[in-house]
Design a protein around this motif. Structure first.
Motif: not given
Length: 614
Positions: A261-264, A444-448, A484-486, A503-504
């Motif tokens: 899984a690529d999410h941290i 990791a890709g994410f949205y701040a 999503d807390p994970t 990361q969701s």
């Protein structure tokens, strides 16, 4: 054999009959390497006849205990597992469970190799797990048993670490090759800060000792990702496979995908009290101590006057008896009384306790900041003027001032707020920056997403800080529900500013839902008349009459594409998100998204500096 044993539920003359008739069955559970998903080996477990009352290991060992043959069952279980493992041609290591008593009987003074290894399976493929079933009376003798197992080629492991007899003492003395963390600490670690910190402590010691950690009892993806990202190397549990007579040689596709899984993982944050303690250091009272002489109980007022005249910087002096403080004399109060006519002549030779505070505030050097902070809320505020006495195990150590106490508590609370916001208990600036850096370092890709509340200051001015705090807590609840807390990290920057690191995949829907939920729910914090009027009347920042609409939520988002982590740092990400937030406050929908690599999006609007944080 007891009569109870002779009429066992299986009709096979109890445990001895099961062993003699070879009615025990071996099953195997995989132990997995998190890095590549490879199966490192299997734990061998034992079962009784299928469908019988003695099928489960719990029933088997309970019956063996009644019959007094627990050790024989352990030895038979090991032989059964070794034979089945060799017959099935399984790859990797075989992990076998033994109590200390059973291991002791495996080694014979007349043998060079423990009786377990008869050539059926290479000893170098075996890992002996010491279970928690029995304590070790003589560690020195037991160390020789472990040495004999290692000399034969086997490795040694501590099982169920963190419970019962699996202690730090054993780890240090026996120096295991493998330590298996008990499932208690693994289950729900994704949501338990205390379990997370406990496992991290084990991890630090494993790194120092060279032991490999195996996390037992992994049952879901969330716990797996936390363990993977904190650096635990391997694990086992139902998530990888249940014990089976025909062990799989590779993991199912969905399990391998979970490992990749690529999410941290979002690490669970400690409670505010722990954050305050971490920020405050070990002994904050030591930092404010004033080393000052004390006077004995028999001292006179003239003795005190002479001391104050000799050391004009002293704000007070302690009165001690047998090195223990019994009173405190404040300089100003003492000198004011002595300035009155004839006081020196009347009281100079009398006992100094006459002008002393016989119940001074005492602070032990080891007292925590939270304990010291309770003084600030107490009814007795004399310590602010008189100061207080600092003790070391009850003995006089020095003095402190009310000013230094207020400063120390304030500084620690400010520092603690950087770890956890005291109002919402959400992570503060330091954990926020730490998580951003983790995301960037893993590319990791994410949205701040920077969150702000429009018209919050006028609301605060009109309704007061107590009601304003309720709105902030409501905003925190809405944002937490949207995450999503994970996968998604929510932090409280301060005031009405929050930051979400999404990361969701459904992050945009979650952000929109948060805005809608907050904007509708915030209306209940207004008086009926203000709700009817559509807002409140007040003054703008220039003091002019103005009308302010309801408090609403604005979210400015910055997209950080996978692989772009090296181009940014946590400060730059927060600044870009703050820029997007300011633009979102101008939009009717309250939501703006910009790309971190879009040069047009990064041009400041209306001349505002990109680096501004608010």
């Amino acid at each position: 054999m007891s009569s109870h044993a002779s009429s066992s539920p299986t009709g096979l003359s109890g445990i001895a009959g099961l062993i003699g008739r070879r009615h025990l069955r071996a099953v195997f559970q995989p132990i997995v390497d998190f890095e590549d998903g490879a199966i490192l080996g299997y734990e061998g477990l034992i079962r009784g006849p299928a469908g019988s009352p003695l099928e489960t290991p719990a029933a088997l060992f309970a019956q063996a205990f009644e019959e007094g043959c627990t050790t024989s069952l352990e030895h038979a279980a090991a032989r059964t597992c070794i034979e089945a493992f060799a017959r099935l041609n399984c790859h990797g290591k075989l992990f076998l469970n033994f109590s200390a008593t059973a291991l002791r009987q495996l080694t014979d003074a007349g043998r060079d190799t423990p009786a377990l290894f008869d050539g059926t399976l290479d000893a170098r493929r075996v890992v002996i797990e010491l279970t928690e079933q029995s304590a070790i009376e003589d560690l020195g003798e037991f160390t020789q048993i472990v040495d004999a197992l290692r000399a034969a080629g086997a490795q040694f492991a501590l099982d169920d670490y963190g419970t019962a007899n699996a202690s730090m003492n054993l780890w240090v003395r026996l120096q295991p090759d493998v330590v298996k963390i008990d499932r208690f600490f693994i289950h729900d670690i994704a949501h338990s800060a205390l379990k997370f910190e406990a496992v991290r402590a084990m991890q630090h010691f494993a790194q120092a000792s060279g032991a490999r950690l195996v996390a037992e009892g992994i049952e879901n993806e969330a716990d797996l990702i936390v363990l993977r990202d904190m650096g635990i190397g391997s694990g086992q549990g139902f998530f990888f496979g249940r014990p089976d007579m025909a062990p799989a040689q590779s993991l199912p596709q969905e399990t391998r995908e979970a490992l990749r899984a690529d999410h941290i993982a979002v690490f669970p944050e400690p409670a505010r009290r722990a954050a305050a303690s971490r920020a405050g250091g070990s002994a904050p009272a030591e930092k404010m101590i004033v080393h000052a002489p004390a006077v004995p109980r028999r001292a006179t007022n003239n003795d005190v006057l002479e001391l104050f005249n000799r050391q004009p910087e002293l704000h007070a002096v302690a009165v001690v008896e047998d090195d223990r403080p019994v009173a405190l004399i404040n300089r100003r109060a003492f000198m004011d009384r002595y300035a009155l006519p004839y006081h020196r002549e009347l009281f100079g030779k009398k006992a100094c306790l006459q002008f002393a505070n016989a119940s001074p505030v005492l602070i032990e050097q080891s007292m925590t900041v939270e304990q010291m902070a309770t003084l600030l809320a107490s009814d007795d505020q004399r310590y602010l003027a008189d100061g207080f006495v600092i003790t070391d195990n009850g003995r006089y150590a020095g003095l402190g001032t009310g000013e230094s106490l207020v400063r120390a508590v304030t500084e620690v609370r400010i520092q603690a707020a950087r770890y956890a916001n005291p109002l919402t208990f959400l992570p503060g600036n330091i954990p926020i920056s730490s998580h951003i850096e983790r995301l960037l370092s893993h590319d990791a890709g994410f949205y701040a997403c920077y969150v702000d509340l429009n018209q919050f200051k006028p609301f605060n001015d009109q309704y007061g800080y107590w009601q304003g705090d309720e709105v902030l807590k409501f905003a925190a609840t809405v944002l937490a529900d949207a995450c999503d807390p994970t996968r998604d990290f929510l932090g409280h920057v301060g005031g009405d500013d929050f930051l979400i690191l999404f990361q969701s995949e459904t992050w945009l829907d979650r952000a929109r839902r948060a805005i809608e939920t907050f904007n509708a729910g915030a209306l209940r914090y207004y008086a009926p008349a203000d709700r009817m009027a559509g807002g409140i009347r007040g003054e703008d920042r220039h003091g002019n009459p103005a009308f302010f609409s309801f408090v609403t939520m604005a979210i400015g988002c910055v997209r950080i594409a996978p692989g772009d982590g090296a181009q940014h740092n946590s400060e730059a990400i927060a600044s870009l998100a703050a820029l997007a937030k300011r633009r979102a406050k101008q939009e009717s929908m309250g939501l703006v998204v910009i790309d971190s690599n879009d040069s047009a999006a990064l041009v400041p609007a209306h001349g505002e500096p990109v680096a501004a944080a608010n």
